[in-house]
Design an enzyme around this catalytic site. Structure first.
Site, short mmCIF file in Angstrom:
data_model
loop_
_atom_site.label_atom_id
_atom_site.label_comp_id
_atom_site.label_asym_id
_atom_site.label_seq_id
_atom_site.Cartn_x
_atom_site.Cartn_y
_atom_site.Cartn_z
N GLU A 1 7.58 -36.21 48.04
CA GLU A 1 6.65 -35.24 47.46
C GLU A 1 5.47 -35.95 46.81
OE1 GLU A 1 8.34 -31.92 45.12
OE2 GLU A 1 7.36 -32.88 43.41
N LYS B 1 18.53 -37.24 22.35
CA LYS B 1 18.36 -37.12 20.89
C LYS B 1 18.86 -38.36 20.16
CE LYS B 1 18.78 -32.07 21.04
NZ LYS B 1 19.53 -30.88 20.57
N GLY C 1 10.16 -30.17 43.90
CA GLY C 1 10.86 -30.25 45.18
C GLY C 1 12.28 -30.75 45.08
#
Length: 434
Positions: free
Chosen positions: A240, A363, A338
């Protein structure tokens, strides 16, 4: 004979004058990444409210420039709609004054053709050639359908834009108005490859045979995979987004694209985005083809490549193998892109594999990305039936063809050790472990 230069000068005006052509209720579109333009959009943003316009919609994907003019106080003057929720769209969507259009990236062309109104198409392009054509530069994507449907076409000509030999072209006769804006092209900051990314990259690289065709997503881990493949040979690229690690693989000789059944000898992508090195590489280079996304991301096209390997990221994965790559709870972070199409195409390829890879914690190490159930409000980017291989720094969980109980055990084994007891308890509580 048409005097292209004279027509160019006739249509050349200022960004502010172009913005003055926008009317109430119009739907403005740009394509992805480098095709987004700065001077014209800044001018539209500045003058929309000043002129008292209403219901103007700006449709973008993967924003690459700041858009300070998109603010709550704009009211109904200018509303942004994002097809991907990268960049500025995160601020507007999560702030409640921008909208999002859910869709697979592959479906953008058909969805726009059948469901959307395109009043104005704006694009950053390379300079006009001697035949009167501008190049879309580093983008093919869904530009063709926007050119087909647009009532007005406004261009921002940038001398720094590369000229791809396969991207869509726009003739001066199609252009409603244009301006010039020579400025540096936006670049992604260099990716920092930490120990976790390098470990995951090495784990995946060991699974990739010589001669495989690759799709690598965005981020440190896909880049780490790319750089870990430099010792391989005969690799191909069908992806992509064309990235820095791919240029590295081509230039070191790992990629030659000669084993691909289609587009032999050429790297295929829908768009390119990254460093100046990429833009220099694609400029007038026949070894890379930028093609429409409804072709590039089509799972049936992807599956034609033996040993196809896709590598993408995620924010969390649950015991079923559902992949969330788009949101933290209900807070939007990204779009589908994609990922699902490459997961499906890869597993349908003979010998193909799909890898969803991420560090085991979030985190600051206080939360596990392997979870019993996706967080409330989370988006499912890749569904449980398509999931193949899930990877963290602790190994690879192979999900395809395995039961819920087997998947859960495999996923817990690659979670961070400090969360494994907690995850096991949750699985037992839900009567999953058999």
């Amino acid at each position: 004979m048409t005097d292209h230069k004279a027509e160019y000068q006739k249509k050349r005006i200022t960004p502010k004058e172009i913005a003055g052509l926008i009317q109430d209720g119009q739907s403005i579109w740009t394509d992805i990444a480098l095709s987004q333009l700065k001077a014209i959009l800044d001018a539209i943003g500045a003058c929309t409210a000043e002129r008292g316009l209403s219901n103007v919609t700006l449709n973008t994907a993967l924003d690459v420039y700041p858009m300070p003019y998109l603010q709550p106080e704009q009211g109904g003057a200018l509303t942004s709609v994002s097809l991907f929720c990268g960049g500025e769209a995160r601020r507007t969507v999560n702030g409640g004054y921008g909208d999002v259009l859910p869709s697979y990236y592959r479906d953008f062309p058909r969805m726009i053709r059948e469901k959307q109104r395109v009043d104005v198409f704006c694009a950053a392009v390379s300079p006009m050639d001697s035949h009167g054509y501008f190049s879309m530069g580093a983008v093919s994507s869904y530009a063709e359908v926007l050119l087909e449907k647009a009532g007005f076409i406004f261009l921002e000509v940038n001398k720094n834009m590369p000229r791809s030999l396969s991207a869509p072209v726009i003739h001066i006769s199609q252009v409603s108005a244009l301006c010039e804006n020579t400025m540096p092209l936006p670049c992604l900051p260099p990716v920092k490859l930490d120990d976790v990314s390098l470990t995951i990259g090495s784990l995946i690289a060991e699974e990739i045979p010589d001669g495989a065709t690759l799709q690598l997503g965005i981020g440190a881990i896909p880049d780490a995979v790319g750089f870990a493949l430099k010792h391989k040979r005969g690799l191909g690229i069908h992806t992509e987004m064309f990235t820095d690690s791919m240029v590295e693989l081509i230039e070191c000789g790992a990629v030659d694209n000669l084993h691909k059944p289609i587009h032999q000898g050429r790297s295929i992508a829908a768009f390119a985005f990254g460093s100046q090195r990429i833009y220099d590489y694609i400029d007038e280079n026949r070894a890379i083809e930028l093609l429409p996304v409804d072709y590039v991301n089509d799972p049936t096209v992807i599956a034609q490549h033996p040993n196809f390997v896709s590598v993408n990221a995620a924010l969390e994965v649950d015991f079923w193998g559902q992949v969330n790559a788009e949101s933290v709870g209900s807070r939007v972070i990204s779009g589908t892109g994609g990922q699902a199409d490459y997961v499906r195409g890869a597993v349908q390829s003979k010998g193909g594999q799909s890898f969803i890879a991420f560090s085991s914690t979030a985190k600051g190490g206080t939360a596990s990305k392997i979870v019993s159930a996706l967080s409330l409000g989370s988006v499912v980017s890749t569904n449980k039936n398509d999931a193949d291989n899930i990877v963290t720094e602790y190994g690879i969980a192979r999900l395809r063809g395995r039961t819920l109980s087997q998947r859960t055990k495999a996923l817990i084994s690659i979670a961070h050790p400090k969360f494994r007891d907690e995850l096991t308890f949750a699985a037992k509580k839900r009567n999953i472990l058999i």
